[in-house]
Design a protein around this motif. Structure first.
Motif, mmCIF file in Angstrom:
data_model
loop_
_atom_site.group_PDB
_atom_site.id
_atom_site.type_symbol
_atom_site.label_atom_id
_atom_site.label_comp_id
_atom_site.label_asym_id
_atom_site.label_seq_id
_atom_site.Cartn_x
_atom_site.Cartn_y
_atom_site.Cartn_z
ATOM 1 N N LEU A 79 29.046 40.143 80.462
ATOM 2 C CA LEU A 79 30.165 40.929 80.987
ATOM 3 C C LEU A 79 30.412 42.160 80.118
ATOM 4 O O LEU A 79 30.534 43.286 80.606
ATOM 5 C CB LEU A 79 31.418 40.044 81.031
ATOM 6 C CG LEU A 79 32.670 40.669 81.630
ATOM 7 C CD1 LEU A 79 32.511 40.795 83.126
ATOM 8 C CD2 LEU A 79 33.887 39.840 81.297
ATOM 9 N N THR A 83 29.732 46.128 81.209
ATOM 10 C CA THR A 83 30.794 47.133 81.126
ATOM 11 C C THR A 83 30.346 48.328 80.306
ATOM 12 O O THR A 83 30.530 49.485 80.703
ATOM 13 C CB THR A 83 32.047 46.520 80.463
ATOM 14 O OG1 THR A 83 32.297 45.261 81.059
ATOM 15 C CG2 THR A 83 33.240 47.429 80.629
ATOM 16 N N GLN A 86 27.895 50.460 82.212
ATOM 17 C CA GLN A 86 28.598 51.278 83.204
ATOM 18 C C GLN A 86 29.209 52.504 82.549
ATOM 19 O O GLN A 86 29.131 53.621 83.068
ATOM 20 C CB GLN A 86 29.711 50.451 83.866
ATOM 21 C CG GLN A 86 29.212 49.489 84.918
ATOM 22 C CD GLN A 86 28.602 50.226 86.093
ATOM 23 O OE1 GLN A 86 29.152 51.213 86.543
ATOM 24 N NE2 GLN A 86 27.473 49.745 86.560
ATOM 25 N N PHE A 87 29.800 52.281 81.383
ATOM 26 C CA PHE A 87 30.436 53.366 80.659
ATOM 27 C C PHE A 87 29.411 54.422 80.243
ATOM 28 O O PHE A 87 29.587 55.616 80.482
ATOM 29 C CB PHE A 87 31.159 52.796 79.429
ATOM 30 C CG PHE A 87 31.830 53.840 78.585
ATOM 31 C CD1 PHE A 87 32.944 54.508 79.063
ATOM 32 C CD2 PHE A 87 31.341 54.150 77.326
ATOM 33 C CE1 PHE A 87 33.552 55.477 78.294
ATOM 34 C CE2 PHE A 87 31.948 55.117 76.562
ATOM 35 C CZ PHE A 87 33.062 55.782 77.044
ATOM 36 N N MET A 90 28.267 56.498 83.150
ATOM 37 C CA MET A 90 29.243 57.526 83.511
ATOM 38 C C MET A 90 29.129 58.733 82.590
ATOM 39 O O MET A 90 29.100 59.879 83.029
ATOM 40 C CB MET A 90 30.646 56.934 83.408
ATOM 41 C CG MET A 90 31.290 56.638 84.735
ATOM 42 S SD MET A 90 32.968 56.161 84.451
ATOM 43 C CE MET A 90 32.872 54.411 84.575
ATOM 44 N N VAL A 91 29.070 58.429 81.274
ATOM 45 C CA VAL A 91 29.038 59.516 80.298
ATOM 46 C C VAL A 91 27.784 60.362 80.484
ATOM 47 O O VAL A 91 27.840 61.592 80.498
ATOM 48 C CB VAL A 91 29.092 58.951 78.863
ATOM 49 C CG1 VAL A 91 28.872 60.061 77.852
ATOM 50 C CG2 VAL A 91 30.414 58.263 78.625
ATOM 51 N N GLN A 93 25.898 60.693 83.166
ATOM 52 C CA GLN A 93 25.918 61.444 84.417
ATOM 53 C C GLN A 93 26.777 62.689 84.284
ATOM 54 O O GLN A 93 26.472 63.735 84.860
ATOM 55 C CB GLN A 93 26.460 60.557 85.543
ATOM 56 C CG GLN A 93 26.186 61.160 86.918
ATOM 57 C CD GLN A 93 26.700 60.285 88.032
ATOM 58 O OE1 GLN A 93 27.389 59.303 87.799
ATOM 59 N NE2 GLN A 93 26.371 60.651 89.254
#
Lengths: 192, 333
Positions: A79, A83, A86-87, A90-91, A93
């Protein structure tokens, strides 16, 4: 202090995650065609592995052990890793769309990179302290980056070489990885 | 037992909740807002990131189309079907374009134009060219290391026997990667409907070509002279096609003395003379093939089906419309 330095050297060279423990082979073969993307992948893994080491340590000793639910170790660690990935996604991208594109499917796949889960579980197995866990996580991920960048450099050169037809592509990459791994055996006995 | 379950649920649920809060906060700062149309356009694109549209990959093209900076039919790889889908998404109309394909303008396999020396080194046309202008006898001929094959992302070009690549025209998307990859500029893009074109890139004079290659263009100009629609002009020792004028009659390929012009028509039509023939002999005069149309003056003529190249010249000149071209006579290539 000396202990930490030895820990890093051991994680980077002697017990290299890819070349000695054979963890994280998927991105090692998948994203090692160009040095540039290999380096980007390595940076992402450094972040995820170091952060994962720190956070999983906190979860282990402040959540799982006090409540006696150590059997949830794997699930909760996954988990945390998911997470973090994913973070990172995002950064990247946001900051570097080109790198985001080059990494492609391998970026979300860091979640299932066994090196990341491996470092979290090994931290607990070796009973490392908080600082030791953080340093070990960082060292291991640097070792991963080191190996993948080295390997990418070799593959770039191999692209231009005269290779027997049947060995072109993945076969020669696997052979190269094997020889690289043999070479890293030379570091055995450097620490401890 | 029950408490164990509850604790496990609370602990994991709590962790998940914390993680989701963290992520939603992060998306505030790092989230990238994307026009939903861009995602939709991106989905219908082929996704090869070939760059034939002039943009850096499919994502960049999708963005440009939505912003109106690129043509709806700009994706050559996707062709009309993709253009139509993009048009639907954006509510614009796509204009139809003729499909292009890559053609290798060299037929000089090793038996026709040999290598001058054995080359040992990096397996690439670009690097072999460094040594004495390449290993091929003809300086304009194909080096045969397959830089074009490596560049193709659609598996549409393969190295044929004798070291000259062959294009699979069904798979070719005219992205132009091979055109750019060929250091000798042998590959060009041509309309797929132009079936009869020159397959030689040599700008050498005839004498030189004769010495170096048996299937090269010797710049004799017969094709230009005999072309019924004036579609061919000779420029710098090579025939140049006007694809709009070309009627794919195949006469140029027939008259070409070295067969540098390739007749690549999928089915060659044949001319047939009906009973209405008056035997005027007009067709015999225009027929480019020797002894193809025979018959005495005043009596019905006959066409030799074997030698007829299906150019259709006789059809046009027949005063009584007694000749017609029948299409479905397939030839084995």
């Amino acid at each position: 202090m000396v202990g930490y330095i030895l820990l890093i050297i051991s994680a980077v060279l002697v017990n290299n995650f890819v070349l000695a423990r054979f963890l994280g082979i998927c991105p090692f073969l998948g994203v090692s065609k160009k040095v540039e993307t290999a380096l980007g992948m390595g940076m992402a893994v450094i972040f995820v592995m170091t952060m994962a080491s720190v956070i999983t340590w906190v979860i282990q000793y402040y959540v799982l052990v006090p409540f006696h639910i150590e059997y949830l170790q794997t699930v909760s660690f996954i988990l945390v890793i998911a997470t973090l990935v994913q973070f990172v996604e995002m950064v990247i991208q946001k900051t570097s769309p080109a790198l985001y594109q080059a990494l492609g499917i391998y970026l979300p796949l860091i979640t299932t990179n066994c090196a990341v889960l491996g470092v979290a579980l090994l931290n607990m197995q070796y009973m490392y302290s908080f600082m030791e866990a953080a340093v070990f996580g960082f060292g291991s991920s640097v070792g991963f980056t080191f190996a993948i960048v080295l390997f990418a450099g070799m593959r770039e050169r191999i692209e231009l070489a005269r290779i027997p037809r049947s060995l072109r592509g993945v076969p020669i990459a696997l052979i190269t990885a094997g020889i690289l791994s043999l070479a890293f055996m030379g570091f055995r006995g450097l620490v401890k | 037992m029950a408490t164990g379950v509850i604790i496990a649920v609370i602990a994991l649920g709590g962790l998940g909740f914390l993680a989701s809060i963290g992520l939603s906060l992060a998306s505030r700062f790092f989230g990238v807002k994307v026009d939903p149309r861009v995602t939709k356009v991106r989905e219908v694109l082929p996704g090869a990131n070939c760059g034939a549209c002039g943009f850096a990959g499919c994502d960049a093209f999708a963005k440009a189309v939505v912003e109106g900076k690129a043509d709806v039919a700009g994706c050559v790889v996707g062709g009309p079907s993709v253009a139509e889908k993009i048009g639907e998404i954006l509510g614009k109309k796509a204009e139809a374009k003729e499909r292009m394909v890559a053609r290798v303008r060299c037929q000089g396999t090793v038996d026709k134009s040999p290598y001058r020396f054995d080359y040992y080194g990096v397996e690439s046309c670009k690097s072999s060219l460094v040594i004495s202008e390449g290993r091929k006898a003809c300086t304009y001929g194909c080096e045969g290391f397959g830089d074009c094959v490596a560049a193709c992302m659609f598996d549409a070009i393969h190295m044929g026997e004798g070291g000259v690549p062959v294009v699979d025209e069904d798979k070719c998307t005219a992205c132009g990667k091979c055109v750019a990859a060929c250091p000798k500029n042998i590959i060009i893009l041509e309309p797929v409907s132009s079936r009869v074109t020159v397959r030689c890139s040599s700008h050498d004079i005839g004498k030189v070509v004769r010495r170096l290659c048996t299937i090269g263009c010797i710049a004799c100009g017969l094709c230009a002279k005999r072309c019924p629609s004036q579609a061919i002009t000779l420029v710098d020792n090579l025939p140049v096609w006007d694809y709009e004028k070309c009627i794919n009659c195949g006469i140029c390929a027939y008259v070409c003395p070295t067969k540098a012009i390739k007749d690549d028509r999928k089915e060659i039509p044949k001319a047939f003379i009906s009973d209405a023939c008056t035997g005027c002999g007009e067709c015999v005069k225009v027929c480019p093939v020797k002894n193809c149309i025979t018959g005495e003056q005043g009596k019905p003529h006959k066409i030799n089906e074997e030698t007829c190249i299906g150019c259709g010249l006789c059809v046009d000149v027949c005063p009584v419309k007694a000749i017609e071209l029948k299409k479905p006579v397939s030839v084995e290539a």
